[in-house]
Design a protein around this motif. Structure first.
Motif, PDB file in Angstrom:
ATOM      1  N   UNK A   1       0.997  -1.071  -0.005  1.00  0.00           N
ATOM      2  CA  UNK A   1       0.128   0.106   0.048  1.00  0.00           C
ATOM      3  C   UNK A   1       0.912   1.333  -0.007  1.00  0.00           C
ATOM      4  N   UNK A   2       0.585   2.393  -0.654  1.00  0.00           N
ATOM      5  CA  UNK A   2       1.328   3.505  -0.910  1.00  0.00           C
ATOM      6  C   UNK A   2       0.593   4.724  -0.525  1.00  0.00           C
ATOM      7  N   UNK A   3       1.113   5.622  -0.056  1.00  0.00           N
ATOM      8  CA  UNK A   3       0.597   7.016   0.460  1.00  0.00           C
ATOM      9  C   UNK A   3       0.073   7.628  -0.861  1.00  0.00           C
ATOM     10  N   UNK A   4      -1.428   7.751  -0.916  1.00  0.00           N
ATOM     11  CA  UNK A   4      -1.925   8.480  -2.001  1.00  0.00           C
ATOM     12  C   UNK A   4      -1.684   9.573  -2.340  1.00  0.00           C
ATOM     13  N   UNK A   5      -1.766  10.661  -1.140  1.00  0.00           N
ATOM     14  CA  UNK A   5      -1.531  11.932  -1.180  1.00  0.00           C
ATOM     15  C   UNK A   5      -0.173  12.298  -1.776  1.00  0.00           C
ATOM     16  N   UNK A   6       0.164  13.320  -2.708  1.00  0.00           N
ATOM     17  CA  UNK A   6       1.162  13.554  -3.070  1.00  0.00           C
ATOM     18  C   UNK A   6       2.041  14.434  -2.150  1.00  0.00           C
ATOM     19  N   UNK A   7       1.648  14.924  -1.281  1.00  0.00           N
ATOM     20  CA  UNK A   7       2.396  16.111  -0.520  1.00  0.00           C
ATOM     21  C   UNK A   7       3.622  15.356   0.270  1.00  0.00           C
ATOM     22  N   UNK A   8       3.556  14.018   0.932  1.00  0.00           N
ATOM     23  CA  UNK A   8       4.598  13.686   1.540  1.00  0.00           C
ATOM     24  C   UNK A   8       5.752  13.607   0.465  1.00  0.00           C
ATOM     25  N   UNK A   9       5.448  12.941  -0.677  1.00  0.00           N
ATOM     26  CA  UNK A   9       6.626  12.666  -1.489  1.00  0.00           C
ATOM     27  C   UNK A   9       7.254  14.028  -2.053  1.00  0.00           C
ATOM     28  N   UNK A  10       6.191  14.843  -2.368  1.00  0.00           N
ATOM     29  CA  UNK A  10       6.461  16.142  -2.861  1.00  0.00           C
ATOM     30  C   UNK A  10       7.787  16.882  -1.755  1.00  0.00           C
ATOM     31  N   UNK A  11       7.393  16.635  -0.490  1.00  0.00           N
ATOM     32  CA  UNK A  11       8.298  17.373   0.578  1.00  0.00           C
ATOM     33  C   UNK A  11       9.641  16.443   0.426  1.00  0.00           C
ATOM     34  N   UNK A  12       9.663  15.274   0.132  1.00  0.00           N
ATOM     35  CA  UNK A  12      10.992  14.536  -0.218  1.00  0.00           C
ATOM     36  C   UNK A  12      11.558  15.326  -1.482  1.00  0.00           C
ATOM     37  N   UNK A  13      10.963  15.489  -2.536  1.00  0.00           N
ATOM     38  CA  UNK A  13      11.363  16.039  -3.775  1.00  0.00           C
ATOM     39  C   UNK A  13      12.177  17.483  -3.650  1.00  0.00           C
ATOM     40  N   UNK A  14      11.602  18.145  -2.688  1.00  0.00           N
ATOM     41  CA  UNK A  14      12.018  19.460  -2.201  1.00  0.00           C
ATOM     42  C   UNK A  14      13.124  19.511  -1.207  1.00  0.00           C
ATOM     43  N   UNK A  15      13.207  18.486  -0.259  1.00  0.00           N
ATOM     44  CA  UNK A  15      14.247  18.015   0.660  1.00  0.00           C
ATOM     45  C   UNK A  15      15.439  17.987  -0.129  1.00  0.00           C
ATOM     46  N   UNK A  16      15.328  16.990  -1.256  1.00  0.00           N
ATOM     47  CA  UNK A  16      16.640  16.700  -1.863  1.00  0.00           C
ATOM     48  C   UNK A  16      16.804  17.733  -2.849  1.00  0.00           C
ATOM     49  N   UNK A  17      15.902  18.592  -3.506  1.00  0.00           N
ATOM     50  CA  UNK A  17      16.498  19.838  -4.146  1.00  0.00           C
ATOM     51  C   UNK A  17      16.870  20.861  -3.488  1.00  0.00           C
ATOM     52  N   UNK A  18      16.312  21.153  -2.337  1.00  0.00           N
ATOM     53  CA  UNK A  18      16.850  22.308  -1.429  1.00  0.00           C
ATOM     54  C   UNK A  18      18.263  22.024  -0.709  1.00  0.00           C
ATOM     55  N   UNK A  19      18.435  20.609  -0.526  1.00  0.00           N
ATOM     56  CA  UNK A  19      19.865  20.166   0.228  1.00  0.00           C
ATOM     57  C   UNK A  19      20.741  20.176  -0.869  1.00  0.00           C
ATOM     58  N   UNK A  20      20.545  19.763  -1.993  1.00  0.00           N
ATOM     59  CA  UNK A  20      21.623  19.805  -3.359  1.00  0.00           C
ATOM     60  C   UNK A  20      22.033  21.257  -3.626  1.00  0.00           C
ATOM     61  N   UNK A  21      20.992  22.286  -3.646  1.00  0.00           N
ATOM     62  CA  UNK A  21      21.413  23.497  -4.022  1.00  0.00           C
ATOM     63  C   UNK A  21      22.097  24.465  -2.914  1.00  0.00           C
ATOM     64  N   UNK A  22      21.888  23.947  -1.440  1.00  0.00           N
ATOM     65  CA  UNK A  22      22.455  24.665  -0.409  1.00  0.00           C
ATOM     66  C   UNK A  22      23.968  24.120  -0.776  1.00  0.00           C
ATOM     67  N   UNK A  23      24.170  23.037  -0.848  1.00  0.00           N
ATOM     68  CA  UNK A  23      25.717  22.498  -0.965  1.00  0.00           C
ATOM     69  C   UNK A  23      26.300  23.297  -2.442  1.00  0.00           C
ATOM     70  N   UNK A  24      25.498  23.418  -3.391  1.00  0.00           N
ATOM     71  CA  UNK A  24      26.154  24.198  -4.567  1.00  0.00           C
ATOM     72  C   UNK A  24      26.285  25.431  -4.320  1.00  0.00           C
ATOM     73  N   UNK A  25      25.345  26.369  -3.740  1.00  0.00           N
ATOM     74  CA  UNK A  25      25.315  27.826  -3.860  1.00  0.00           C
ATOM     75  C   UNK A  25      25.088  28.430  -2.638  1.00  0.00           C
ATOM     76  N   UNK A  26      25.058  27.697  -1.434  1.00  0.00           N
ATOM     77  CA  UNK A  26      24.728  28.220  -0.058  1.00  0.00           C
ATOM     78  C   UNK A  26      23.465  28.655   0.143  1.00  0.00           C
ATOM     79  N   UNK A  27      22.930  28.983   1.219  1.00  0.00           N
ATOM     80  CA  UNK A  27      21.862  29.048   1.960  1.00  0.00           C
ATOM     81  C   UNK A  27      20.878  30.265   1.539  1.00  0.00           C
ATOM     82  N   UNK A  28      21.870  31.356   1.214  1.00  0.00           N
ATOM     83  CA  UNK A  28      21.210  32.755   0.472  1.00  0.00           C
ATOM     84  C   UNK A  28      21.146  32.758  -0.765  1.00  0.00           C
TER      85      UNK A  28
END
Length: 380
Positions: A1-28
């Protein structure tokens, strides 16, 4: 069974994208600021309807709010990120602030091994799945100190009668009196908060006709202990306890002479007995206010880890985490309890049997974690 709501998985996508961009460009960097704002918005949306968003690693599998996720590329990436940083549980609770979101992203973007990278905050908790017991939780003789009777004052004759009345109403096909079950689970949660060794509070069977009540209570206690050690708390913890109290409710729709038969069941009787998960789940799905996990655990608690149990399951069926916990608790308490047709097994035999069934009947990682609860009882 899989979570049907998209929000939790969207949070995973945003966590990955934000952490990758912080590593590349910094928090500001503007891109990071934009991603952090989106992440805050998504978290606020998800946490409007839940006290906590829970991400857990179980056997290298990501579990979001107690639902295992189907493998895909971006989920594999977060699994690897969690593993590299030693994260086996991440809990994000309602009220998380933008600075906490930024600190979380910073922690995920920091090179593994950096000191202080996994500092929990008020609304962000990092943890591990292992159940840990301190060395001083057993006395110097290797015996467990304490008395179940002293620790369970609320498991009284009145509560037994309340439980039996709830079950009598169900047998009459009346509405489930969920309030009484909730009250009992709340009492058990309070007791476990005061006692770090759950086996000290397992109820003992005094008379044969108490078996259903005592067994359901013990499965509830063991489920609560396992779930709490996984970082689950609040209403989700209580719902897992309610599911445990009601996991066998389908047996009320099976003829009593089959349930209480002292000898082996015939093939026809066992086939009828195998209907109780479906009947229990169907009944609970019809009850207003019953947590969804209660119906799921009632349906799945005889499935076995490899899905060779009953009822029959389609290939690839994903069992709920609550069902895995219930299978372990149910098996342990059933084998340690004296019945009219069988003596209880010694603890070492139970552990050997559970160990041999880990990976087939029982979830292997959760079984090993459960064994940590038994360590004080096995010390010589």
């Amino acid at each position: 069974m899989t979570v049907t709501a998209c929000n939790p998985q969207q949070i995973i996508r945003l966590l990955l994208a934000a952490s990758a961009n912080v590593s590349l460009y910094g928090p500001q960097h503007p891109q990071v600021v934009r991603l952090l704002a989106q992440l805050c918005s998504q978290l606020e949306s998800v946490l409007e309807s839940a006290e906590e968003l829970s991400f857990m690693m179980v056997d290298n599998e990501l579990v979001i709010n107690h639902q295992p996720q189907d493998a895909c590329l971006f989920l594999s990436r977060i699994v690897e990120l969690f593993k590299a940083r030693g994260i086996e549980h991440l809990g994000i609770s309602r009220g998380i602030t933008p600075p906490e979101v930024e600190e979380l992203v910073q922690a995920l973007s920091t090179r593994p091994g950096t000191d202080g990278q996994l500092a929990s905050s008020e609304h962000v908790r990092f943890g591990r799945l292992e159940l840990r017991l301190d060395e001083n939780e057993a006395d110097g003789c290797g015996e467990v100190a304490g008395s179940p009777e002293a620790l369970l004052p609320k498991l009284s004759e009145q509560e037994l009668e309340q439980f039996n009345e709830i079950y009598r109403a169900v047998k009459r096909h009346q509405k489930l009196r969920l309030g009484g079950v909730v009250e009992m689970v709340n009492n058990l949660v309070d007791v476990l908060r005061q006692e770090s060794l759950p086996l000290l509070v397992l109820a003992t069977l005094r008379e044969s006709d108490e078996y259903t009540f005592t067994h359901s209570t013990n499965v509830c206690i063991l489920n609560l202990a396992q779930a709490a050690a996984l970082g689950i708390k609040g209403q989700q913890l209580k719902d897992i306890g309610i599911a445990a109290m009601l996991h066998d409710i389908g047996k009320l729709f099976i003829p009593e002479e089959i349930i209480t038969k002292p000898g082996a069941l015939t093939d026809a009787e066992f086939k009828l007995m195998q209907e109780h998960p479906v009947r229990g789940a169907r009944y609970l799905m019809e009850q207003t206010g019953a947590p969804r996990i209660a119906a799921i655990a009632a349906y799945e608690h005889h499935a076995k880890f490899d899905l060779t149990g009953y009822p029959s399951f389609t290939p690839g069926w994903r069992l709920n985490l609550g069902s895995h916990l219930t299978m372990i608790s149910d098996f342990f308490d059933a084998t340690r309890t004296r019945r009219s047709y069988r003596e209880p097994l010694p603890l070492d035999q139970i552990m050997n049997l559970m160990g041999s069934l880990a990976g087939s009947h029982l979830h292997p990682d959760l079984t090993r974690n459960f064994f940590q609860l038994l360590q004080p009882l096995t010390r010589s």
